[in-house]
Design a protein around this motif. Structure first.
Motif, PDB file in Angstrom:
ATOM      1  N   SER A  88      27.068  23.420  30.781  1.00  0.00           N
ATOM      2  CA  SER A  88      25.743  23.196  31.363  1.00  0.00           C
ATOM      3  C   SER A  88      25.470  24.146  32.523  1.00  0.00           C
ATOM      4  O   SER A  88      24.311  24.408  32.855  1.00  0.00           O
ATOM      5  N   THR A  95      20.546  23.144  28.136  1.00  0.00           N
ATOM      6  CA  THR A  95      20.986  21.769  28.406  1.00  0.00           C
ATOM      7  C   THR A  95      19.786  20.889  28.727  1.00  0.00           C
ATOM      8  O   THR A  95      19.662  19.765  28.238  1.00  0.00           O
ATOM      9  N   TYR A 148      24.065  19.153  33.643  1.00  0.00           N
ATOM     10  CA  TYR A 148      24.154  18.088  32.647  1.00  0.00           C
ATOM     11  C   TYR A 148      23.768  16.749  33.268  1.00  0.00           C
ATOM     12  O   TYR A 148      22.975  15.983  32.706  1.00  0.00           O
TER      13      TYR A 148
END
Length: 323
Positions: A88, A95, A148
């Motif tokens: 990420s 993402t 993330y």
């Protein structure tokens, strides 16, 4: 008449276990897979005759609306995302597209095409980042510390907002790290059980790891998936932490895994700073009082049982591949 369920992220660890659970319970199961996907279908090969694969993409809202309109699912489980935290950082926009905006597209598709469907959103302990309190509860403030976690926080609150604004049945499961033999080898738990099996069989002679003192709340993926299903069987939607409620260090995990193969881990394991995770989060451990009290869920597998079954799996798989 049997219930119908739509699963995104079908080819992942959780998606494959959830599909198995729903089939046992008599569901008609639809699995969303991207048309252009080159994903490894290994986890669902044994289910190929029992589930219906439907083409769609979290980046394309019209495809989601088509799938929902055609399958008319009673329950929708969104388990799809770019879920590898280090990636990420190198692909933050991608993402966000899948893990955050993909959920907006899915929620809007449900609102337009099947507003009475029950929706499960896979949230994550990464939303807490470096929390103010330990253990964390459903009321702990979100302070994500990686792309993330930021994307998952967005998805979580969009699900809550659609519940409040449009009265959709949306429930978020804030899952902590959960493991199984279907976990990718890039994740530390499986990396360790796989390496212990390799070393036992003479296929490797060392294992390099990062911070051995890092602690995690690990539970078994099959237990976590059962919690997801149970959440959608309730009369009212709600958000719950899905965790083991206890932490173990990477060192404990290593020791346990190598004990399973009767080896001294200190003879084979070395620490490499290159494997240290940036911004190592402080004590992430979930309080599971709410889910225990409200819907009667708690983990059925202990930490030691989980390590043992994963080492056994890797031993058998590697032994068969050597023959």
């Amino acid at each position: 008449m049997s219930k119908k369920a739509l699963i995104t992220g079908l080819t992942g660890q959780d998606g494959s276990y959830l599909a198995e659970l729903l089939l046992v319970k008599g569901y008609q199961v639809f699995g969303l897979v991207r048309r252009s996907s080159t994903s490894n279908l290994e986890r669902i090969t044994h289910l190929s005759g029992d589930i219906q694969i439907v083409a769609g993409d979290l980046l394309d809202q019209s495809s989601l609306m088509d799938v929902i309109a055609e399958s008319q699912p009673d329950e929708i489980y969104n388990l799809a995302s770019q879920s590898y935290v280090p990636l990420s950082w190198t692909q933050p926009a991608l993402t966000a597209e899948y893990t955050a905006l993909g959920v907006s597209r899915l929620l809007e598709s449900i609102r337009r095409c099947k507003p009475d469907a029950k929706f499960y959103q896979a949230s994550s302990s990464e939303v807490f980042g470096q929390p103010d309190e330990s253990p964390q509860t459903e009321r702990t403030a979100f302070r994500p510390r990686n792309p993330y976690g930021v994307a998952k926080a967005y998805a979580h609150w969009m699900s809550v907002n659609y519940r409040q604004k449009y009265k959709l049945y949306t429930s978020c499961g804030i899952t902590y790290t959960h493991e199984s033999p279907r976990r990718g080898i890039e994740f530390v738990f499986r990396k360790i059980t796989h390496a212990a099996a390799q070393i036992k069989l003479g296929l490797a002679n060392e294992l390099k790891l990062g911070n051995l003192e890092a602690r995690r709340d690990w539970c078994y993926a099959k237990d976590a998936v059962y919690a997801m299903w149970l959440m959608l069987q309730q009369d009212q939607p709600n958000d719950y932490i899905i965790a083991s409620g206890e932490t173990h260090s990477v060192k404990e995990l290593v020791e346990c895994a190598f004990n399973c193969v009767s080896l001294n881990w200190q003879d084979y394991v070395s620490v490499d700073p290159a494997f240290y995770r940036p911004d190592e989060p402080v004590q992430l451990v979930g309080c599971i009082d709410k889910i225990k009290t409200d819907i009667g869920w708690q983990p059925q597998h202990s930490f030691e049982q989980m390590v043992e079954l994963m080492v056994d799996y890797d031993l058998k798989k590697l032994s068969n591949s050597v023959i």
